[in-house]
Design a protein around this motif. Structure first.
Motif, PDB file in Angstrom:
ATOM      1  N   MET A 142       0.828  -1.206   0.000  1.00 47.86           N
ATOM      2  CA  MET A 142       0.000   0.000   0.000  1.00 47.86           C
ATOM      3  C   MET A 142       0.867   1.263   0.000  1.00 47.86           C
ATOM      4  SD  MET A 142      -3.278   0.853   2.404  1.00 47.86           S
ATOM      5  CE  MET A 142      -2.415   1.294   3.887  1.00 47.86           C
ATOM      6  N   LEU A 143       1.923   1.272   0.827  1.00 46.79           N
ATOM      7  CA  LEU A 143       2.804   2.436   0.912  1.00 46.79           C
ATOM      8  C   LEU A 143       3.894   2.428  -0.155  1.00 46.79           C
ATOM      9  CD1 LEU A 143       3.324   2.560   4.783  1.00 46.79           C
ATOM     10  CD2 LEU A 143       1.798   3.986   3.413  1.00 46.79           C
ATOM     11  N   LYS A 144       4.102   1.254  -0.747  1.00 44.85           N
ATOM     12  CA  LYS A 144       5.175   1.072  -1.736  1.00 44.85           C
ATOM     13  C   LYS A 144       6.555   1.417  -1.146  1.00 44.85           C
ATOM     14  CE  LYS A 144       2.282   1.893  -5.820  1.00 44.85           C
ATOM     15  NZ  LYS A 144       1.256   1.087  -5.596  1.00 44.85           N
ATOM     16  N   ARG A 145       6.707   1.089   0.129  1.00 45.64           N
ATOM     17  CA  ARG A 145       7.966   1.301   0.843  1.00 45.64           C
ATOM     18  C   ARG A 145       8.127   0.193   1.879  1.00 45.64           C
ATOM     19  NH1 ARG A 145       8.422   7.318   2.972  1.00 45.64           N
ATOM     20  NH2 ARG A 145       6.179   7.364   2.904  1.00 45.64           N
ATOM     21  N   GLU A 146       9.364   0.020   2.290  1.00 45.41           N
ATOM     22  CA  GLU A 146       9.627  -0.953   3.338  1.00 45.41           C
ATOM     23  C   GLU A 146       9.168  -0.392   4.685  1.00 45.41           C
ATOM     24  OE1 GLU A 146      13.225  -3.893   4.400  1.00 45.41           O
ATOM     25  OE2 GLU A 146      13.740  -1.771   4.580  1.00 45.41           O
ATOM     26  N   VAL A 147       8.614  -1.256   5.507  1.00 47.40           N
ATOM     27  CA  VAL A 147       8.271  -0.905   6.880  1.00 47.40           C
ATOM     28  C   VAL A 147       8.891  -1.948   7.800  1.00 47.40           C
ATOM     29  CG1 VAL A 147       6.107   0.267   6.273  1.00 47.40           C
ATOM     30  CG2 VAL A 147       6.055  -2.137   6.857  1.00 47.40           C
ATOM     31  N   CYS A 148       9.256  -1.510   8.973  1.00 49.33           N
ATOM     32  CA  CYS A 148       9.750  -2.408  10.011  1.00 49.33           C
ATOM     33  C   CYS A 148       8.935  -2.149  11.265  1.00 49.33           C
ATOM     34  CB  CYS A 148      11.229  -2.138  10.316  1.00 49.33           C
ATOM     35  SG  CYS A 148      12.359  -2.572   9.002  1.00 49.33           S
ATOM     36  N   GLY A 149       8.710  -3.201  12.016  1.00 50.15           N
ATOM     37  CA  GLY A 149       7.956  -3.008  13.239  1.00 50.15           C
ATOM     38  C   GLY A 149       7.970  -4.239  14.112  1.00 50.15           C
ATOM     39  N   GLY A 150       7.463  -4.032  15.308  1.00 45.91           N
ATOM     40  CA  GLY A 150       7.398  -5.147  16.233  1.00 45.91           C
ATOM     41  C   GLY A 150       6.825  -4.750  17.569  1.00 45.91           C
ATOM     42  N   ASP A 151       6.811  -5.729  18.452  1.00 49.82           N
ATOM     43  CA  ASP A 151       6.303  -5.566  19.808  1.00 49.82           C
ATOM     44  C   ASP A 151       7.448  -5.813  20.778  1.00 49.82           C
ATOM     45  OD1 ASP A 151       3.542  -5.169  19.092  1.00 49.82           O
ATOM     46  OD2 ASP A 151       3.449  -7.303  18.628  1.00 49.82           O
ATOM     47  N   PHE A 152       7.562  -4.918  21.764  1.00 48.11           N
ATOM     48  CA  PHE A 152       8.624  -4.990  22.753  1.00 48.11           C
ATOM     49  C   PHE A 152       8.024  -4.840  24.145  1.00 48.11           C
ATOM     50  CE2 PHE A 152      10.405  -3.544  18.825  1.00 48.11           C
ATOM     51  CZ  PHE A 152      11.642  -4.149  18.756  1.00 48.11           C
ATOM     52  N   GLU A 153       8.705  -5.381  25.144  1.00 49.22           N
ATOM     53  CA  GLU A 153       8.245  -5.232  26.524  1.00 49.22           C
ATOM     54  C   GLU A 153       9.428  -5.115  27.464  1.00 49.22           C
ATOM     55  OE1 GLU A 153       5.983  -8.595  27.883  1.00 49.22           O
ATOM     56  OE2 GLU A 153       7.723  -9.916  27.898  1.00 49.22           O
ATOM     57  N   ALA A 154       9.156  -4.484  28.598  1.00 48.45           N
ATOM     58  CA  ALA A 154      10.152  -4.366  29.667  1.00 48.45           C
ATOM     59  C   ALA A 154       9.404  -4.195  30.982  1.00 48.45           C
ATOM     60  CB  ALA A 154      11.062  -3.164  29.434  1.00 48.45           C
TER      61      ALA A 154
END
Length: 186
Positions: A142-154
């Motif tokens: 949809m964005l025609k770009r790379e995306v990075c993401g995730g879930d983190f906890e502390a």
């Protein structure tokens, strides 16, 4: 000879790979906290945040800069928001923002498993280790770009930042941070 040439080309492509910058998408980036409240859990979030991640998977390096607007705290209960904004907790009048910066990405193979950095909150800075529950990059059609993401906890100890209200009456010192991030490659 052909195999050697292909290997050299592949190696040179990796050497030429550079770190990319991903601006955090505020619609898909969330900073949430949880703390025990006798028989249940109090939860809240911060509605305004901004930042960027530099990420180089080949070199297994990265950098995070995340700024949180502490005035945007939202527990769903206005009087509780005001209490948390006060001097006993986040003291937003004097410290309107919190900041997490990190430049230590820990990998297991090719997967990010931890991000180690510093959290500045209420004018004090302490180390925080964010455990990666998941993290990935992909080409967003949809964005025609790379995306990075995730879930983190502390889990952090709030007294390290001087927030000791209620500890003497049995309220816990530990609180859990849940951070969901999605960044769009620039």
């Amino acid at each position: 000879m052909k195999k050697l040439l292909l290997a050299l080309l592949a190696a040179s492509a990796c050497v030429g790979a550079q770190s990319a910058t991903y601006n955090l998408d505020p619609l898909h980036t969330h900073v949430i906290f949880e703390i025990d409240h006798i028989i249940s859990t109090n939860r809240g979030r911060f509605d305004r945040k901004e930042g960027a991640v530099e990420f180089d998977p080949q070199a297994q390096k990265g950098r995070v800069d995340l700024t949180v607007d502490m005035l945007s705290i939202n527990t769903g209960v206005a009087p509780f928001n005001k209490q948390l904004q006060g001097k006993d907790f986040f003291n937003v009048e004097q410290f309107p923002t919190a900041k997490f910066t990190a430049d230590d990405f820990v990998f297991s193979g090719d997967k990010v498993v931890e991000v180690n950095g510093n959290l500045t909150l209420v004018g004090k800075t302490n180390p925080v280790k964010l455990k990666a529950l998941r993290f990935t990059c992909f080409e967003n059609k949809m964005l025609k770009r790379e995306v990075c993401g995730g879930d983190f906890e502390a889990t952090i100890t709030r007294s390290q930042w001087g927030m000791v209200w209620g500890i003497d009456r049995g309220f816990p010192d530990n609180l859990r941070l849940l951070i969901q991030v999605e960044g769009i490659k620039q």
